[in-house]
Design an enzyme around this catalytic site. Structure first.
Site, PDB file in Angstrom:
ATOM      1  N   ARG A 158       0.835  -1.197   0.000  1.00  0.00           N
ATOM      2  CA  ARG A 158       0.000   0.000   0.000  1.00  0.00           C
ATOM      3  C   ARG A 158       0.868   1.244   0.000  1.00  0.00           C
ATOM      4  O   ARG A 158       1.668   1.449   0.882  1.00  0.00           O
ATOM      5  CB  ARG A 158      -0.904   0.009   1.235  1.00  0.00           C
ATOM      6  N   CYS A 211      -3.980  -8.053 -16.911  1.00  0.00           N
ATOM      7  CA  CYS A 211      -2.814  -8.402 -16.082  1.00  0.00           C
ATOM      8  C   CYS A 211      -1.572  -8.664 -16.927  1.00  0.00           C
ATOM      9  O   CYS A 211      -0.471  -8.769 -16.383  1.00  0.00           O
ATOM     10  CB  CYS A 211      -3.115  -9.614 -15.201  1.00  0.00           C
ATOM     11  N   CYS A 228      -6.196 -15.736  -2.298  1.00  0.00           N
ATOM     12  CA  CYS A 228      -6.255 -14.670  -3.302  1.00  0.00           C
ATOM     13  C   CYS A 228      -5.064 -13.733  -3.122  1.00  0.00           C
ATOM     14  O   CYS A 228      -4.652 -13.467  -2.000  1.00  0.00           O
ATOM     15  CB  CYS A 228      -7.503 -13.808  -3.122  1.00  0.00           C
ATOM     16  N   CYS A 229      -4.577 -13.182  -4.233  1.00  0.00           N
ATOM     17  CA  CYS A 229      -3.539 -12.155  -4.116  1.00  0.00           C
ATOM     18  C   CYS A 229      -4.178 -10.897  -3.542  1.00  0.00           C
ATOM     19  O   CYS A 229      -5.376 -10.677  -3.693  1.00  0.00           O
ATOM     20  CB  CYS A 229      -2.890 -11.888  -5.464  1.00  0.00           C
ATOM     21  N   GLY A 246     -14.457   2.918  -5.426  1.00  0.00           N
ATOM     22  CA  GLY A 246     -14.941   2.142  -4.293  1.00  0.00           C
ATOM     23  C   GLY A 246     -14.336   0.753  -4.291  1.00  0.00           C
ATOM     24  O   GLY A 246     -13.833   0.285  -5.309  1.00  0.00           O
TER      25      GLY A 246
END
Ligand SMILES: [Zn+2]
Lengths: 388, 136
Positions: A17, A81, A202-203, A119
């Site tokens: 992040r 991707c 999940c990634c 969102g």
């Protein structure tokens, strides 16, 4: 006659992040790291390609001008991707076909910025027929997991295996989003998304950028300032797009993946079963990696589950898959991942990887993009074979 | 007001809603939804046909988080029609009522209601309960 294309330098941000950074901040940071790694001036670039899905306009120009890079042709390319793979492929072609001698392939994404705008939640493709009926990436891959169970005899332990392996692999990776091991029990206890896929299969959503500098043989000989680095070339580079699907289509045998690998290996003159020592691939879901071993040619069709059980794709095995930690542990800034898998294979062949596969000489970097929902949205695979 | 969830995929024929596909007269394949040319062979020769209402369940998923207007558990899957076309749709059945390979039938009705009260109509699938004698 195509010219040989070499990897001169690499750079990336930490994946994770970076809510306080724009895509331009991320892309400039990765590019700066790559020119410092190569030891050349940014003014040397003759062209640049950038892979990104959700960027503002002119992301590549706006990022590179900050390093004094301008007045050269630049392009941003979107292929889901496989966007980053497409940037690498286009730069490869440009150099191989004699259009230029040195250039930059960049990939960047900020899902923090995307989420701020649109969102959070599962991403459906706007206007897509199947998305309106509720098709999402997890729901597609849950069907793939169910087919692995039904057609390949996979157990839940088998389906979770890539996630366990890759989280362990990512422990030593300084660029990784997660540095945490997970057990089968922890994976199955995490919230269920789409049976049998839980959150820890999940990634994550990620921000980040990756960059690679490619060049001709002549340029490499003159500018390979990190003299200890052995020449690593792009032996094969393929962007493989699926056709329309009907009821004969089997998600365990994605034509785009299978043909992409066959073509890239043929181009590089390698046999995927015998010659490939290491793979970095698109493991957005744990079950996706399990299903891919046979499509990537690492074993016969139908043998992917037994290949995993044999330990062949773990560290120390015949062909470790995702020693970096993969998308599952590294994180997946969509447009950046196609470049990131290429630079991780370069690290492996140079002997510079944090989780090194001993003596690796040939590696494969694969990405798969698209929503896999029949004719409304086909899939695209990007496959690169790197050779020392 | 009622609208169709996706333009061009359904039509009312003989008082009944059907899905509209294209049967290509060059390669023989039936595609859905209808596109500019045949997605398999690029031919423009073909006719608009109503698709079979029943097929077999190829694969399905049960999603445990909300997706757009759908509330969990969301059951959805791919249905293979006799004409060789595979269609994705919502499945109106409890998770334990379905398994791959069973016969499914297409139904039409309201998929969701917009905030302004507009009803959005589309197709979905239901298992055919053969043990109770059957199809619709
Ligand atoms: Zn046709």
């Amino acid at each position: 006659m195509m010219r040989s294309v070499y990897v001169l330098g690499i750079g990336q941000t930490v994946f994770g992040r970076h809510a306080d950074m724009t895509v331009n901040d991320l892309a400039a940071a990765a590019t700066l790291a790559s020119v410092r790694d190569a030891g050349i001036s940014p003014k040397e670039f003759q062209t640049a390609f950038c892979g990104c899905i959700y960027s503002p306009p002119t992301v590549v120009e706006s990022s590179l001008i900050r390093l004094g890079i301008g007045r050269i042709p630049m392009y941003t390319v979107e292929n889901a991707c496989a966007s980053g793979s497409s940037a690498v492929h286009l730069l490869f072609r440009e150099i191989a076909l004699g259009g230029c001698d040195v250039g930059l392939a960049l990939g960047v994404e900020s899902l923090s910025a995307y989420n701020k705008k649109f969102g959070k939640g599962l991403i459906g493709i706007e206007g897509d027929l199947d998305a309106k009926s509720g098709l999402t990436m997890p729901s597609f891959f849950s069907m793939l997991c169910n087919r692995l169970i039904q057609e390949r005899g996979a157990t839940l332990e088998d389906i979770c295996y890539p996630s366990i392996k890759n989280h362990k692999n990512g422990m030593t990776n300084p660029y990784s989003q997660y540095k945490k091991e997970v057990s089968f029990q922890e994976i199955m206890k995490s919230p269920m998304i789409a049976d049998p896929i839980t959150v820890l299969q999940c990634c994550p959503q990620s921000d980040g950028a990756a960059a690679v500098i490619l060049c001709s043989e002549e340029y490499f000989k003159k500018n390979n300032k990190k003299a200890h680095r052995a020449p690593v070339k792009i032996g094969g580079s393929v962007i493989s797009v699926s056709g329309a699907h009907d009821s004969s289509f089997d998600p365990l045998a994605l034509e785009a993946n299978i043909m992409g690998v066959i073509d890239a290996c043929e181009m590089a003159g390698v046999n995927p079963r015998k010659d490939i020592n290491v793979v970095e691939m698109h493991d957005a879901f744990s079950g996706e990696e399990l299903s891919a071993y046979e499509m990537l040619g690492l074993c016969d069709a139908g043998e992917g589950v037994s290949l995993a059980r044999s330990g062949a794709v773990a560290m120390g095995g015949r062909c470790p898959v995702n020693p970096s930690g993969g998308l599952l542990s590294m994180g997946h800034p969509l447009g950046a991942s196609g470049v990131r898998v290429v630079i991780d294979i370069a690290r492996q062949l140079w002997g510079e990887a944090p989780n090194q596969v001993k003596g690796a000489k040939v590696g494969m970097a694969q990405m798969l993009g698209g929503v896999l929902s029949g004719i409304a949205s086909p899939v695209v695979a990007g496959v690169h074979i790197l050779v020392k | 007001m009622t609208i169709i969830f996706h333009p061009g995929v359904m039509e009312e024929r003989n008082g009944r809603w059907v899905q509209i596909g294209r049967k290509c007269s060059s390669c023989g394949k039936t595609s859905f939804p209808v596109t500019e040319l045949c997605p398999f062979c690029s031919s423009e020769n073909g006719e608009m046909v109503s698709l079979s209402r029943t097929g077999t369940l190829f694969s399905f998923s049960i999603t445990r988080v909300p997706v757009g207007p759908y509330k969990p558990p969301i059951v959805a899957g791919f249905i293979d029609l006799p004409e060789g076309t595979r269609i994705f749709g919502q499945i109106h059945a409890a998770p334990d009522e379905i398994k791959t390979g069973i016969l499914m039938t297409m139904k039409t009705g309201v998929l969701w209601t917009e905030k302004d009260g507009t009803e959005v109509m589309g197709y979905y699938y239901e298992p055919i309960k053969t043990d109770v004698g059957g199809a619709e």
